[in-house]
Scaffold this motif. Structure first.
Motif, mmCIF file in Angstrom:
data_model
loop_
_atom_site.group_PDB
_atom_site.id
_atom_site.type_symbol
_atom_site.label_atom_id
_atom_site.label_comp_id
_atom_site.label_asym_id
_atom_site.label_seq_id
_atom_site.Cartn_x
_atom_site.Cartn_y
_atom_site.Cartn_z
ATOM 1 N N TYR A 206 0.980 -1.212 0.016
ATOM 2 C CA TYR A 206 -0.092 -0.106 -0.126
ATOM 3 C C TYR A 206 0.778 1.209 -0.009
ATOM 4 C CZ TYR A 206 -4.049 -2.883 1.133
ATOM 5 O OH TYR A 206 -4.891 -4.150 0.892
ATOM 6 N N ALA A 207 0.292 2.428 -0.471
ATOM 7 C CA ALA A 207 1.161 3.684 -0.888
ATOM 8 C C ALA A 207 1.765 4.221 0.611
ATOM 9 C CB ALA A 207 0.323 4.618 -1.520
ATOM 10 N N SER A 208 0.883 4.175 1.398
ATOM 11 C CA SER A 208 1.191 4.582 2.699
ATOM 12 C C SER A 208 0.935 3.613 3.969
ATOM 13 C CB SER A 208 1.036 5.966 2.951
ATOM 14 O OG SER A 208 -0.708 6.243 2.846
ATOM 15 N N GLY A 209 0.367 2.412 3.663
ATOM 16 C CA GLY A 209 -0.117 1.443 4.555
ATOM 17 C C GLY A 209 0.779 0.190 4.875
ATOM 18 N N GLY A 210 1.938 0.182 4.232
ATOM 19 C CA GLY A 210 2.797 -0.756 4.469
ATOM 20 C C GLY A 210 2.468 -2.120 3.548
ATOM 21 N N LEU A 211 3.348 -3.160 4.093
ATOM 22 C CA LEU A 211 3.157 -4.318 3.358
ATOM 23 C C LEU A 211 2.495 -5.534 4.132
ATOM 24 C CD1 LEU A 211 4.646 -6.006 0.860
ATOM 25 C CD2 LEU A 211 6.399 -6.826 2.323
ATOM 26 N N PHE B 299 -5.027 -11.008 6.224
ATOM 27 C CA PHE B 299 -3.753 -10.300 5.853
ATOM 28 C C PHE B 299 -3.211 -10.197 7.022
ATOM 29 C CE2 PHE B 299 -6.093 -9.531 1.830
ATOM 30 C CZ PHE B 299 -5.155 -9.762 0.821
ATOM 31 N N THR B 300 -1.677 -10.342 6.911
ATOM 32 C CA THR B 300 -0.946 -10.020 8.226
ATOM 33 C C THR B 300 -0.032 -8.678 7.742
ATOM 34 O OG1 THR B 300 -1.028 -12.215 8.864
ATOM 35 C CG2 THR B 300 0.616 -10.952 9.659
ATOM 36 N N PRO B 301 0.311 -7.856 8.581
ATOM 37 C CA PRO B 301 1.026 -6.865 8.101
ATOM 38 C C PRO B 301 2.681 -7.446 8.370
ATOM 39 C CG PRO B 301 0.081 -6.466 10.319
ATOM 40 C CD PRO B 301 -0.678 -7.435 9.802
ATOM 41 N N VAL B 302 3.494 -7.104 7.726
ATOM 42 C CA VAL B 302 4.843 -7.700 7.670
ATOM 43 C C VAL B 302 5.805 -6.535 7.591
ATOM 44 C CG1 VAL B 302 4.350 -9.953 7.021
ATOM 45 C CG2 VAL B 302 4.891 -8.218 5.315
ATOM 46 N N PRO C 223 11.146 1.090 9.696
ATOM 47 C CA PRO C 223 11.139 2.559 9.943
ATOM 48 C C PRO C 223 10.122 3.278 9.055
ATOM 49 C CG PRO C 223 13.232 1.804 9.757
ATOM 50 C CD PRO C 223 12.256 0.881 9.216
ATOM 51 N N THR C 224 9.340 2.778 8.100
ATOM 52 C CA THR C 224 8.328 3.285 7.268
ATOM 53 C C THR C 224 7.111 2.284 6.858
ATOM 54 O OG1 THR C 224 8.359 4.693 5.361
ATOM 55 C CG2 THR C 224 9.778 3.046 5.169
ATOM 56 N N GLN C 225 6.064 2.922 6.386
ATOM 57 C CA GLN C 225 5.110 2.171 5.703
ATOM 58 C C GLN C 225 4.882 2.710 4.170
ATOM 59 O OE1 GLN C 225 3.438 -0.284 7.588
ATOM 60 N NE2 GLN C 225 5.134 0.017 8.579
ATOM 61 N N ASN C 226 5.864 3.370 3.790
ATOM 62 C CA ASN C 226 5.658 4.060 2.507
ATOM 63 C C ASN C 226 6.180 3.324 1.380
ATOM 64 O OD1 ASN C 226 4.406 6.222 3.728
ATOM 65 N ND2 ASN C 226 6.598 7.275 3.944
ATOM 66 N N GLY D 114 9.679 -10.847 6.530
ATOM 67 C CA GLY D 114 9.349 -9.827 7.137
ATOM 68 C C GLY D 114 9.479 -9.717 8.599
ATOM 69 N N LYS D 115 9.842 -10.636 9.143
ATOM 70 C CA LYS D 115 10.150 -10.444 10.580
ATOM 71 C C LYS D 115 11.155 -9.505 11.126
ATOM 72 C CE LYS D 115 9.155 -15.600 11.626
ATOM 73 N NZ LYS D 115 9.909 -17.023 11.968
#
Length: 928
Positions: free
Chosen positions: A64-69, A79-82, A87-90, A129-130
């Protein structure tokens, strides 16, 4: 004294600030105060890329553009955020080597929109992604494409589009052959031209094509075309490149815009071009007797007076002129010279309309079958409506590797062709959001596609005839957030391209709504959602709208009324910011303020307006983006008509008499910045806070100021904040020393009016915080993030962290009472765990130490628990049970008391009053 103004922030400054923030997170006094995501999930945020396992297509990553992977291995059911521990979600692009599980993330969104955040280079994870490592290209800001050699996972080619608002050298094509340990720049064009796309031949990694893009964005203008935009080719896996667009049939020159590429094989390539060349005159003009805006630009006074009233009235009505402007009135104004014919054109023209009126060619598709030696346009007609003058925001094209003639073009709609681009049909459907940014086409199965857009992710197995929506993550991009004053208060927010939504603050964010058919969040406005104000007397009266000042008064039990102030015919049109500010006066809820380049006030809920200022900006600049506009309004709760306003070009102005006179109070602040907030204090009449933002010049300095004399002098209170542009400051309503600050990379809190700051981040990722609101009765802080939707935290203990408490060794905050439950320790069935009570015991410790929490019933110690306390706020969860020794002591002191074990063999405390002691500190609670 004028504070020094920063230049473009360096990559080393950003990198050092990330280390600084990490340390602040570990040492923060509030690192144990939890944030809870409260959605919504039904409406998502902008997807930039998807990476699918070719051997198991139910497993994929979404960026996502500014919401992470986010990761799924069940075809998008969950879905699980990884990327949350990075330091960023961009994100600009993602790529995965599925054999080793290595993930590459190119940070910084590739789109060049007004809310495209810069990144920090290339991130790499070798453990799914850990953990993440930054492997270089720190000054790239925006990364467009990553391609991995299928036969050598350490060989990676990266397209870098570069800085959005400034020139820089770290752009072009970069390559690593050692997994990111070292990089070499294989193609550099100039400091204003980067690479927007890279693609290789599926059967031959040596054959690559790349698209360069020359662009310049300023706060007031975007130029997304230039002679250096072109197509390049490599035959040695990206080591050397040759421009192949010249004299090939592909457009060249200053009008060449963004280009997207789709490679079918070594020689067959499609290119999607955003042509900024002008259309032939009258190319789209249809025979019509109706007047157009252009007619009035050259019309004489005599010719206007000769127009039939019916014909003139048709033009006036169709173009939304106010009721007072009808044929006879307008002609009289022209006769006496107060209005010129050209004014009937300029009345309609603002920066946004000028952009849409630009007659460019727009989207066009080219194809080569000889490896780029020659290109031919695939279609004869214009692809109207695909880009709607926002071609820079799109540029993706895909080809079905099972069908050379099967292509997909992504724009406002998503369209497909089955004849190589000769004809197209739309595959947008009722549950597919517009503005399409990413598409994965199954290389082994035609018709299986994943589509990422501004509204989230969609899945189709029949080539876009039917779609499933996979909006499970909370990744909304909020511009604003508001909370009303109802007992079970509602939260409201405006989202990028996704309208305005409202829901109960305690709504359950899960899939149960699919059973009831009613999501807890409801859409109440379309477009790009903007600010919200709710009448304190009647929560059904909501003021909100969409971009460029298009606001409405909504009666949620009645109708919507359009309330944007209108300029007078002959007057220069008002300029409205993309995020136009509004404010309901706390002194009188019928009074509404709205800021253009002037401040407008309505005394009757927006039905009528009076302009109470002149132009409070520098006057604007020539360009295609509205500029020279107000961005923030604040009225002092101490005095009606004591108003501050800030502008996008750096001015802060004050009136103490309701607009009778104005004083500029920003001359001693850094100049030419964007004023994101100006806030009149609720604790001291003379106090005011201001935040300024240099994001639109790639200056990420945190500009935060406070004044105790109406802005005559300012104190810089942002010096200790890690480098990150500031969006919002909020003063705590109960504790004047407590301030909250939202930046492009997270949230901070101060307990000493900004002298020092603490990272405020438990469960809140490093994401842009655009807005904050405090619900005073509930004592909740609501955080509007631009990428991860809304978060809520209980700030009651924050408000109590006074100088006196912070000077103590230990302090126990107020403990909420708990109601005795008959089902404590019981399970509804053998398939469910037993119900267990939880009592939160919040306390402050002046140091990190092992401490003991003792629970007393009268003088009897019923439980004693050893707790590892951090310095600052702590929260111990007590299960309301007896300890073994505590039970014995209680029975001994209360021989007649009957205490039975619950079904789970735990002895729970009976009803009554209790005292909690930690060291010398104590507090009470009751089991009712």
């Amino acid at each position: 004294m004028v504070f020094g103004q920063q230049k473009t922030t360096s990559a080393s400054d950003v990198n050092q600030s990330l280390t600084k923030k990490s340390k602040m997170m570990n040492s923060s006094l509030v690192k144990n105060i939890n944030f809870t995501n409260i959605g919504p999930t039904v409406m998502s945020g902008r997807v930039v890329d998807v990476a699918v396992n070719p051997n198991n297509t139910t497993e994929f990553y979404v960026g996502y553009a500014s919401g992470g992977l986010w990761y799924t291995n069940n075809n998008g059911t969950t879905f699980t955020p990884v990327l949350d521990n990075s330091p960023t979600q961009n994100i600009g692009d993602i790529a995965v080597d599925w054999n080793s599980g290595t993930i590459w993330v190119g940070t910084g969104e590739k789109n060049s929109s007004r809310s495209s955040y810069a990144g920090i280079g290339m991130l790499k994870s070798t453990d799914k992604g850990k953990t993440w490592s930054n492997v270089g290209l720190l000054d790239s800001h925006h990364i467009s494409r990553i391609v991995i050699n299928p036969n050598n996972a350490d060989e990676v080619v990266v397209g870098v589009i570069g800085h959005l608002y400034s020139s820089n050298k770290e752009r072009g094509i970069f390559k690593t052959v050692d997994g990111g340990k070292t990089w070499s720049n294989k193609l550099f064009i100039n400091e204003d031209t980067g690479i927007i796309d890279v693609a290789f031949a599926p059967e031959n990694f040596n054959i690559m094509y790349a698209a360069s893009w020359e662009r310049e964005r300023k706060a007031w203008n975007f130029d997304g075309d230039g002679k250096n935009s072109a197509i390049y080719k490599s035959t040695d896996a990206g080591n050397t490149w040759t421009k192949i667009a010249d004299k090939s049939g592909f457009p060249v020159g200053d009008g060449v815009g963004r280009i997207g590429l789709a490679v079918f094989n070594e020689n067959t390539v499609y290119a999607l071009h955003d042509s900024q060349f002008r259309r032939p005159k009258d190319a789209d003009k249809k025979a019509s007797d109706e007047l157009s805006k252009e007619d009035f630009k050259t019309m004489s006074t005599d010719d206007l007076l000769k127009l039939e009233d019916k014909k003139l009235n048709t033009y006036l009505k169709n173009n939304g002129f106010q009721e007072k402007y009808r044929a006879q009135n307008v002609k009289q104004m022209v006769r006496v010279g107060s209005v010129k014919p050209a004014d009937l054109a300029s009345y309609l023209e603002d920066a946004n309309s000028m952009l849409f009126d630009t007659p460019v060619i727009g989207a066009e598709v080219f194809k080569t079958t000889n490896g780029g030696k020659s290109w031919k346009k695939t279609h004869k007609d214009f692809l109207n409506g695909v880009y709607s003058s926002y071609g820079y925001y799109f540029g993706e094209i895909r080809v079905d590797l099972q069908d050379e003639n099967g292509i997909y073009v992504l724009g406002v709609p998503i369209i497909k062709s089955k004849d190589g681009g000769k004809t197209f049909t739309s595959i947008s459907r009722e549950n597919v959001h517009s503005d399409h940014q990413a598409l994965w086409v199954n290389p082994k199965k035609s018709g299986h596609i994943l589509n990422g857009n501004d509204g989230g992710l969609n899945l189709s197995y029949d080539d876009g005839e039917n779609w499933s929506k996979l909006n499970d993550p909370a990744v909304g991009q909020f511009y604003s957030v508001y909370a009303d004053n109802q007992k079970n208060y509602k939260v409201y927010g405006g989202l990028q391209d996704n309208g305005v939504w409202v829901g109960a603050n305690n709504a359950r964010i899960n899939k149960s709504w699919q059973q009831s058919g009613q999501n807890p969040y409801e859409s109440i406005m379309g477009g790009d959602g903007m600010q919200v104000q709710v009448d304190d007397r009647n929560p059904n009266i909501v003021y909100t709208g969409y971009q460029f000042g298009n606001y409405y008064r909504i009666d949620r039990e009645g109708r919507n009324n359009y309330i944007q102030p209108k300029h007078t015919l002959g007057e220069t049109p008002y300029r409205f910011n993309w995020q136009t500010p509004i404010l309901l006066s706390k002194h009188n809820q019928d009074i509404l303020y709205l800021g253009g380049n002037k401040l407008h006030r309505s005394l009757n809920q927006g039905d009528d307006w009076e302009t109470i200022s002149g132009d409070l900006t520098t006057g604007g600049k020539k360009g295609n983006v509205a500029y020279g506009t107000l961005t923030t309004i604040s009225e002092s709760p101490f005095q009606f008509g004591l108003i501050y306003v800030g502008s996008d070009d750096g001015y802060i102005n004050l009136t103490k008499n309701g607009g009778g006179s104005w004083t500029r109070i920003s001359n001693n602040l850094p100049q030419n910045l964007w004023v994101t907030r100006v806030i009149a204090s609720a604790h001291k009449k003379e106090r005011v806070y201001a935040t300024l933002n240099g994001y639109r010049s790639d200056d990420f300095t945190p500009y935060v100021y406070m004044s105790d004399d109406y802005g005559q002098t300012w104190k810089n209170i942002g010096k200790s904040i890690p480098t990150s542009a500031v969006n919002v400051i909020k003063e705590d309503p109960e504790n004047e020393n407590v301030l909250y600050l939202g930046t492009d990379n997270g949230l901070y809190v101060s307990f000493d009016k900004g002298t020092s700051w603490n990272a405020f981040s438990k469960n809140l990722p490093n994401v842009a915080v655009h807005d904050l609101v405090i619900q005073p009765t509930a004592k909740h802080l609501i955080v509007g993030t631009h990428g991860r939707s809304l978060y809520k935290a209980d700030i009651a203990p924050v408000q109590k962290m006074t100088k006196e408490i912070l000077s103590k060794s230990t302090h126990i905050f107020s403990i909420s009472d708990i109601r005795k439950g008959r089902n404590w320790g019981r399970s509804w069935s053998q398939w469910r765990a037993a119900s267990e009570p939880e009592l939160s015991i919040p306390f402050y410790s002046s140091s990190a130490k092992e401490t003991t929490v003792n629970i007393y019933k009268d003088d009897v110690k019923v439980n004693s628990i050893s707790v590892k306390a951090d310095k600052g706020f702590n929260e111990f969860s007590f299960d309301v049970s007896f300890s073994k020794n505590g039970l014995k002591a209680y029975k001994k002191a209360n021989e007649k008391a009957k205490v039975k074990a619950a079904q789970n063999d735990v002895f729970y405390l009976p009803k009554g009053k209790y005292v909690v002691k930690i060291g010398d500190a104590k507090s009470k609670f009751q089991i009712k």
